[in-house]
Design an enzyme around this catalytic site. Structure first.
Site, PDB file in Angstrom:
ATOM      1  N   ALA A   1      -1.827  73.942 -35.783  1.00  0.00           N
ATOM      2  CA  ALA A   1      -1.585  74.275 -37.204  1.00  0.00           C
ATOM      3  C   ALA A   1      -0.807  73.187 -37.934  1.00  0.00           C
ATOM      4  O   ALA A   1      -0.332  73.411 -39.044  1.00  0.00           O
ATOM      5  CB  ALA A   1      -0.860  75.613 -37.295  1.00  0.00           C
TER       6      ALA A   1
ATOM      7  N   VAL B   1      -2.394  73.240 -25.649  1.00  0.00           N
ATOM      8  CA  VAL B   1      -3.174  74.411 -25.220  1.00  0.00           C
ATOM      9  C   VAL B   1      -4.037  74.151 -23.982  1.00  0.00           C
ATOM     10  O   VAL B   1      -4.596  75.080 -23.419  1.00  0.00           O
ATOM     11  CB  VAL B   1      -4.070  74.975 -26.362  1.00  0.00           C
ATOM     12  CG1 VAL B   1      -3.236  75.444 -27.540  1.00  0.00           C
ATOM     13  CG2 VAL B   1      -5.131  73.967 -26.798  1.00  0.00           C
TER      14      VAL B   1
ATOM     15  N   ASN C   1      -7.528  77.582 -32.968  1.00  0.00           N
ATOM     16  CA  ASN C   1      -8.043  76.540 -33.866  1.00  0.00           C
ATOM     17  C   ASN C   1      -7.928  75.140 -33.269  1.00  0.00           C
ATOM     18  O   ASN C   1      -8.706  74.252 -33.623  1.00  0.00           O
ATOM     19  CB  ASN C   1      -7.271  76.607 -35.190  1.00  0.00           C
ATOM     20  CG  ASN C   1      -7.500  75.375 -36.036  1.00  0.00           C
ATOM     21  OD1 ASN C   1      -8.524  75.221 -36.695  1.00  0.00           O
ATOM     22  ND2 ASN C   1      -6.545  74.431 -36.001  1.00  0.00           N
TER      23      ASN C   1
ATOM     24  N   SER D   1     -17.915  75.554 -34.137  1.00  0.00           N
ATOM     25  CA  SER D   1     -18.426  74.510 -35.033  1.00  0.00           C
ATOM     26  C   SER D   1     -19.929  74.664 -35.186  1.00  0.00           C
ATOM     27  O   SER D   1     -20.616  75.162 -34.285  1.00  0.00           O
ATOM     28  CB  SER D   1     -18.136  73.129 -34.446  1.00  0.00           C
ATOM     29  OG  SER D   1     -18.850  72.141 -35.162  1.00  0.00           O
TER      30      SER D   1
ATOM     31  N   TYR E   1     -18.350  67.839 -27.070  1.00  0.00           N
ATOM     32  CA  TYR E   1     -17.856  68.698 -28.156  1.00  0.00           C
ATOM     33  C   TYR E   1     -18.818  69.880 -28.378  1.00  0.00           C
ATOM     34  O   TYR E   1     -18.383  71.033 -28.505  1.00  0.00           O
ATOM     35  CB  TYR E   1     -17.721  67.856 -29.419  1.00  0.00           C
ATOM     36  CG  TYR E   1     -17.147  68.573 -30.612  1.00  0.00           C
ATOM     37  CD1 TYR E   1     -15.790  68.886 -30.676  1.00  0.00           C
ATOM     38  CD2 TYR E   1     -17.958  68.924 -31.700  1.00  0.00           C
ATOM     39  CE1 TYR E   1     -15.257  69.530 -31.789  1.00  0.00           C
ATOM     40  CE2 TYR E   1     -17.427  69.566 -32.807  1.00  0.00           C
ATOM     41  CZ  TYR E   1     -16.078  69.867 -32.849  1.00  0.00           C
ATOM     42  OH  TYR E   1     -15.554  70.510 -33.950  1.00  0.00           O
TER      43      TYR E   1
ATOM     44  N   ALA F   1     -20.906  71.206 -26.250  1.00  0.00           N
ATOM     45  CA  ALA F   1     -20.816  72.140 -25.118  1.00  0.00           C
ATOM     46  C   ALA F   1     -19.568  73.006 -25.239  1.00  0.00           C
ATOM     47  O   ALA F   1     -19.613  74.219 -25.012  1.00  0.00           O
ATOM     48  CB  ALA F   1     -20.797  71.363 -23.805  1.00  0.00           C
TER      49      ALA F   1
HETATM   50  P1  NAP Z   1      -7.456  68.031 -37.179  1.00  0.00           P
HETATM   51  O1  NAP Z   1      -7.152  67.798 -38.610  1.00  0.00           O
HETATM   52  O2  NAP Z   1      -7.719  66.866 -36.284  1.00  0.00           O
HETATM   53  O3  NAP Z   1      -6.274  68.923 -36.544  1.00  0.00           O
HETATM   54  C1  NAP Z   1      -6.336  69.284 -35.194  1.00  0.00           C
HETATM   55  C2  NAP Z   1      -5.151  70.142 -34.869  1.00  0.00           C
HETATM   56  O4  NAP Z   1      -5.259  70.530 -33.489  1.00  0.00           O
HETATM   57  C3  NAP Z   1      -3.820  69.402 -35.039  1.00  0.00           C
HETATM   58  O5  NAP Z   1      -2.870  70.325 -35.537  1.00  0.00           O
HETATM   59  C4  NAP Z   1      -3.457  69.027 -33.598  1.00  0.00           C
HETATM   60  O6  NAP Z   1      -2.052  68.984 -33.355  1.00  0.00           O
HETATM   61  C5  NAP Z   1      -4.043  70.199 -32.839  1.00  0.00           C
HETATM   62  N1  NAP Z   1      -4.284  69.897 -31.424  1.00  0.00           N
HETATM   63  C6  NAP Z   1      -5.095  68.950 -30.894  1.00  0.00           C
HETATM   64  N2  NAP Z   1      -5.048  69.023 -29.548  1.00  0.00           N
HETATM   65  C7  NAP Z   1      -4.165  70.010 -29.244  1.00  0.00           C
HETATM   66  C8  NAP Z   1      -3.677  70.555 -28.028  1.00  0.00           C
HETATM   67  N3  NAP Z   1      -4.092  70.098 -26.837  1.00  0.00           N
HETATM   68  N4  NAP Z   1      -2.779  71.577 -28.090  1.00  0.00           N
HETATM   69  C9  NAP Z   1      -2.359  72.061 -29.279  1.00  0.00           C
HETATM   70  N5  NAP Z   1      -2.783  71.589 -30.462  1.00  0.00           N
HETATM   71  C10 NAP Z   1      -3.674  70.571 -30.428  1.00  0.00           C
HETATM   72  O7  NAP Z   1      -8.732  68.998 -36.997  1.00  0.00           O
HETATM   73  P2  NAP Z   1      -9.492  69.935 -38.057  1.00  0.00           P
HETATM   74  O8  NAP Z   1     -10.563  69.127 -38.679  1.00  0.00           O
HETATM   75  O9  NAP Z   1      -8.534  70.673 -38.906  1.00  0.00           O
HETATM   76  O10 NAP Z   1     -10.198  70.962 -37.041  1.00  0.00           O
HETATM   77  C11 NAP Z   1      -9.609  72.182 -36.659  1.00  0.00           C
HETATM   78  C12 NAP Z   1     -10.620  72.967 -35.820  1.00  0.00           C
HETATM   79  O11 NAP Z   1     -11.826  73.140 -36.574  1.00  0.00           O
HETATM   80  C13 NAP Z   1     -11.029  72.249 -34.538  1.00  0.00           C
HETATM   81  O12 NAP Z   1     -11.223  73.198 -33.515  1.00  0.00           O
HETATM   82  C14 NAP Z   1     -12.327  71.589 -34.910  1.00  0.00           C
HETATM   83  O13 NAP Z   1     -13.143  71.360 -33.790  1.00  0.00           O
HETATM   84  C15 NAP Z   1     -12.920  72.635 -35.834  1.00  0.00           C
HETATM   85  N6  NAP Z   1     -13.926  72.106 -36.770  1.00  0.00           N
HETATM   86  C16 NAP Z   1     -13.600  71.165 -37.717  1.00  0.00           C
HETATM   87  C17 NAP Z   1     -14.592  70.716 -38.595  1.00  0.00           C
HETATM   88  C18 NAP Z   1     -14.314  69.703 -39.677  1.00  0.00           C
HETATM   89  O14 NAP Z   1     -15.252  69.289 -40.387  1.00  0.00           O
HETATM   90  N7  NAP Z   1     -13.082  69.264 -39.876  1.00  0.00           N
HETATM   91  C19 NAP Z   1     -15.902  71.217 -38.491  1.00  0.00           C
HETATM   92  C20 NAP Z   1     -16.179  72.154 -37.515  1.00  0.00           C
HETATM   93  C21 NAP Z   1     -15.193  72.608 -36.670  1.00  0.00           C
HETATM   94  P3  NAP Z   1      -1.154  67.636 -33.453  1.00  0.00           P
HETATM   95  O15 NAP Z   1      -1.697  66.871 -34.644  1.00  0.00           O
HETATM   96  O16 NAP Z   1       0.219  68.174 -33.643  1.00  0.00           O
HETATM   97  O17 NAP Z   1      -1.318  66.906 -32.172  1.00  0.00           O
END
Ligand code: NAP
Length: 242
Positions: free
Chosen positions: A10, A60, A86, A137, A150, A152
């Site tokens: 978050a 996580v 998330n 996704s 990703y 998978a």
């Molecule tokens: P983002 O801006 O890269 O943010 C990712 C978040 O996940 C960050 O808060 C990060 O924490 C946290 N994180 C990463 N690895 C972690 C771990 N091992 N343990 C705990 N926290 C972890 O990503 P986003 O674009 O908002 O995406 C959020 C979700 O939506 C993801 O599951 C992504 O696959 C999905 N999604 C995104 C899109 C898109 O277009 N953006 C589309 C489809 C699905 P830190 O920064 O503190 O390390």
């Protein structure tokens, strides 16, 4: 007493929007981050404007961290009503070039992390007819070259959602997934004009989504308004998958 929600990942992007939206809805939010403490504290401050929240570091993909994140909800707010899985990462490469480490890192965070956080949370969610929302996704539904790991992981999240929904429906715990499409983020802002127009041509609504578009669906899926919905994966993708 306010209901309690954990939002993993978050500190920014979609997770930050979800945390702030749930705080606005009246939830005490547990704002989880992995590396970005400063950003997570900023999200906490925005949540606190509505309802008191807490920040907790935790990876996580580690079982002991998942247990600690859930324990933080219980010690801080004395219960748990909602879990939003998330946190997610990408490590893109063509299959022939993809290393086992790239595969493992993505599966461990996106799929095993979702599994472990849900396992650690379930006994509390069963006490209060709580709910889980997993962020999958569009790629988990239609695939994407260069993202075998990703895709998978995100397809796995959909199967996990359906199976757990069947397991816990009798306890009144609902489990749903959201499949976002192209959401405005640091990634989409970096695209050049050609890449942007190519992507937009695949989206019937002809625009990228926002983190708030996803957060608004989470808000609905954890509310009583969605009380008869479980085991579903709902697209927030401007019509890409239909
Ligand atoms: P983002 O801006 O890269 O943010 C990712 C978040 O996940 C960050 O808060 C990060 O924490 C946290 N994180 C990463 N690895 C972690 C771990 N091992 N343990 C705990 N926290 C972890 O990503 P986003 O674009 O908002 O995406 C959020 C979700 O939506 C993801 O599951 C992504 O696959 C999905 N999604 C995104 C899109 C898109 O277009 N953006 C589309 C489809 C699905 P830190 O920064 O503190 O390390």
């Amino acid at each position: 007493m306010s209901p309690v929600a954990i939002v993993t990942g978050a500190s920014k992007g979609i997770g930050a929007a979800i945390a702030i939206t749930l705080a606005k809805d009246g939830y005490n939010v547990v704002v989880n981050y992995n590396g970005n403490q400063t950003l997570a504290e900023e999200v906490k401050a925005k949540c606190d404007a509505y309802t008191p929240s807490v920040v907790v570091q935790g990876n996580v993909s580690k079982a002991e961290d998942c247990a600690r994140i859930v324990a933080c909800a219980i010690t801080s707010f004395n219960g748990l009503d909602v879990l939003v899985n998330n946190a997610g990462i990408t490590k893109d490469n063509l299959l022939l070039r993809m290393s086992e480490d790239e595969y493992d890192a993505v599966l461990d965070t996106n799929l095993k992390g979702t599994w472990m956080m849900s396992k650690a949370s379930l006994k509390y969610l069963m006490k209060c007819a709580g709910s889980i929302v997993n962020i999958s996704s569009v790629v988990g539904r239609m695939g994407n070259a260069g993202q075998t790991n990703y895709a998978a992981s995100k397809a796995g999240v959909i199967g996990f959602t359906q199976s757990l929904a069947k397991e816990v429906a009798s306890r009144n715990v609902r489990v749903n997934a959201i499949a976002p499409g192209f959401i405005e983020s640091d990634m989409t802002l970096k695209l050049n004009e050609d890449q942007t127009s190519q992507m937009l041509s695949r989206i019937p609504l002809a625009r990228f989504g926002s983190a708030q578009d996803v957060a608004d669906l989470v808000s609905f899926l954890v509310s009583a308004k969605s009380r008869y919905i479980t085991g579903q994966t709902i697209g927030v993708d401007g019509g890409m998958v239909m």
